[in-house]
Design an enzyme around this catalytic site. Sequence first.
Site, PDB file in Angstrom:
ATOM      1  CB  SER A   1       3.516  10.053   4.839  1.00 32.12           C
ATOM      2  OG  SER A   1       3.528   8.620   4.899  1.00 32.12           O
ATOM      3  CG  ASP A   2      -1.759   9.117   0.766  1.00 35.58           C
ATOM      4  OD1 ASP A   2      -1.992   7.929   1.073  1.00 35.58           O
ATOM      5  OD2 ASP A   2      -2.531   9.784   0.059  1.00 35.58           O
ATOM      6  CG  LEU A   3       0.914   3.159   0.719  1.00 35.96           C
ATOM      7  CD1 LEU A   3       1.464   2.586   2.020  1.00 35.96           C
ATOM      8  CD2 LEU A   3      -0.076   2.181   0.098  1.00 35.96           C
ATOM      9  N   GLY A   4       3.531   5.725   0.989  1.00 37.40           N
ATOM     10  CA  GLY A   4       4.702   5.966   0.145  1.00 37.40           C
ATOM     11  C   GLY A   4       4.973   7.434  -0.106  1.00 37.40           C
ATOM     12  N   GLY A   5       4.334   8.314   0.646  1.00 30.27           N
ATOM     13  CA  GLY A   5       4.489   9.745   0.408  1.00 30.27           C
ATOM     14  C   GLY A   5       5.882  10.257   0.682  1.00 30.27           C
TER      15      GLY A   5
END
Length: 807
Positions: free
Chosen positions: A329-333
């Site tokens: 995931s992207d950060l906090g996705g």
Amino acid sequence: MRTKNIAIPRSYLMVFTMILGLGSPALGQVKKGNTSTVLYKNASAPVDARVKDLLKRMTLEEKVGQLCTLLGWDMYDKKGDSVGVSEAFKTVISKRYIGSFWATLRADPWTKKTLVTGLTPKLSAKATNALQKYMMENTRLGIPLLLAEECPHGHMAIGTTVFSTSIGQASTWDPALIQEMAATIAKEARLQGAHIGYGPVLDLVREPRWSRLEETYGEDPYLISQMGISMVKGFQGNNINSGSNVISTLKHFTAYGSPEGGHNGGIALTGLRDLYSSYLPPFQAAIKAGALSIMASYNSIDGVPCSSNSFLLKDVLVKQWGFRGFTVSDLGGIPGVRSNHHVAATMEEAATLSINAGLDADLGGEAYGDALMKAVNEKKVTMATLDTAVAHVLRLKFAMGLFEHPYVDADVAEKSVGTAENKALAKRVAAESIVLMKNENGLLPLNKAIKHLAVIGPNADNIYNQLGDYTAPQSQEKIVTVLEGIKAKVSPDTKVTYVKGCAIRDTAHSSINEAVAAAQQADAVVIVLGGSSARDFETSYQSTGAAEVKSAEVAVSDMESGEGYDRVSLDLMGLQSRLLERIMATGKPVVLVLIEGRPLNINWAAQHVPAIVNAWYPGQEGGNAVADVLFGDYNPAGRLPVSIPKSVGQLPVYYNYKSASRHDYVEMDAKPLYSFGHGLSYSTFDYQDLKANVQATGNNLKVSVTFTLKNTSKVAGDEVAQLYIRDDASSVVTAVKQLKKFKRIHLAAGEQQAVTFELLPEDLKLLNVDMKWVVEPGTFSVMVGASSEDIRLKGSFEVKQQVLCKY
């Protein structure tokens, strides 16, 4: 959608041969002399066998821990010249069994790591060694860490080499150079203990108001693909266990670069055919080149968040493209599936949706912790699904040889990062990226013996404005600004007067009158304007995170671009336009140099300023590269990878729009100010003798396009020859023209060269009404020239019968 087999390149096969353990002893066998009785610790066993053995030994908590990638910069303690693991690191390992960290070596205002508190390359190597030593000696199973770092235009750590940002890299139109650059970035990161490099960014961008355009390769799928292939090959090499290569993580999957309204992370408005034809090809090309990791983007497509989109993560990636790496995931996705997209009511539900959709790892680790374990215990996620995700991560740890060789040599890192050779490469990339947009009456190159030169503008002598986002703190002497580059270039007798004039955004402070006075006394003026993605590197922070307050020269940051800094307008900010107009009013010869992260409105400059140079964010050697171009020591040949609009009212404006009615507006025409592929040179080139030859046998098709290119000037230089095609009549709407081949060619004065481009079915295919990839029979127009608008030769060829294509 039919699933097609795809050809796997040699580099990909080599990696997977190693991953799968092909050629190793049969499952369970141990080579003679190996005394290990634990299969996963046996380096001679096949990788898949080691993965299976280790999975059987792991608890639920340990498995979930392998899928969590936490923020890493608090995981070490630095005390003078020594560095070791922090208490925070020991805590998360003991409680969460974490398998990966991100940005451990990152330094910037967010991480609060400065040139004082951050790590040198030698200390970085020692820090990562300390982390790995703790994992190998103080955890039950001794599983080494995967350490991921930001690497888009250099490893984002102290002491590394800073290259041009991606939009500048694309402006080189030189894939071989970009592959060399990527290999250098990978080596610098790996020698310090990193294993994964985040990059390349393969977002196709049609929205320059969006804050992250600088991180992309522009608006064209083919150009982006070629740059992406080069980055992957440079990062990963032919052997991921070489000790000098890193895993490439492709960003951002997908359709992230053209958000509605220019809002970062906003929804993507695209249909399925355009998704396959425009946004997905760069990712497919990079995966075909061997990319082993890919990052899901923040946005949603047609109501489905990319972080929980099984169509993208399973159907496209795995079933259609044969992807065998791991997704992240992207950060906090994953939490964003709940908090931003509101398609999950709880964190447990968000984690369930994402991992069931095929998203292996959680960057940030907020979702794949207790919430994922609860989902497994409640049978919302099967153990088989969890094991598949964990296996994707473990497989690469084994493939990289981390169980046998988790450490790096700190002395080698100290000697091999930020070298003179790497600095020279940064200058080459910067020089090739520079685009000469306008050169009226041959104002450039300037004479080095000019008596008095005025250098003016907010970006003439600001090191951080020159470097772009995702850049670590830099020592002042490492970065060469435009002012410094000019001073080093001109005659010792030349007087150089510098006045800043104004800031990028601030309107409360200026020295415009002083700048005008300097211009009036000079023989010529170089004015350096544009934008900035520079975060505040000057502020010091307390241990609590609070800033140390101090007086500032200006009240407003220069930052108008970079992640999160979306614009409603593309106008030059602050007092820059006023400064430019006042300088032009002096009547002196003026050269405008743009240092920027996105196309800005330069309509007035294009009409009134005789010479315009675009350097984007050119990196640490940018000042020297710009000076080389200004004074003729380097003949520019950069080409625009994105159209420069006249107004935000035209957006989206890109060259390869679909055949439809495009007509002028009441206020202006519909054309961009400068088109995709545009760029001038101090040389002139002539194109002649276009020929197209079709060779077709059954389902095999090849079209050879040949022409002659000649340097008709007295100056050696590079020309970027570009080939575009148009499907003249097709069953679905296709682009009015589409770049299919290009080549950067160096020719001596008067030299000519025969150039051949070969078009294959993949270059001519379309996704027909039945959603099948085919080359349809009919005529194709061929256009060859110096840009998408500067077409020098036209021709056509005919395909007699339909050709079925692999995806």
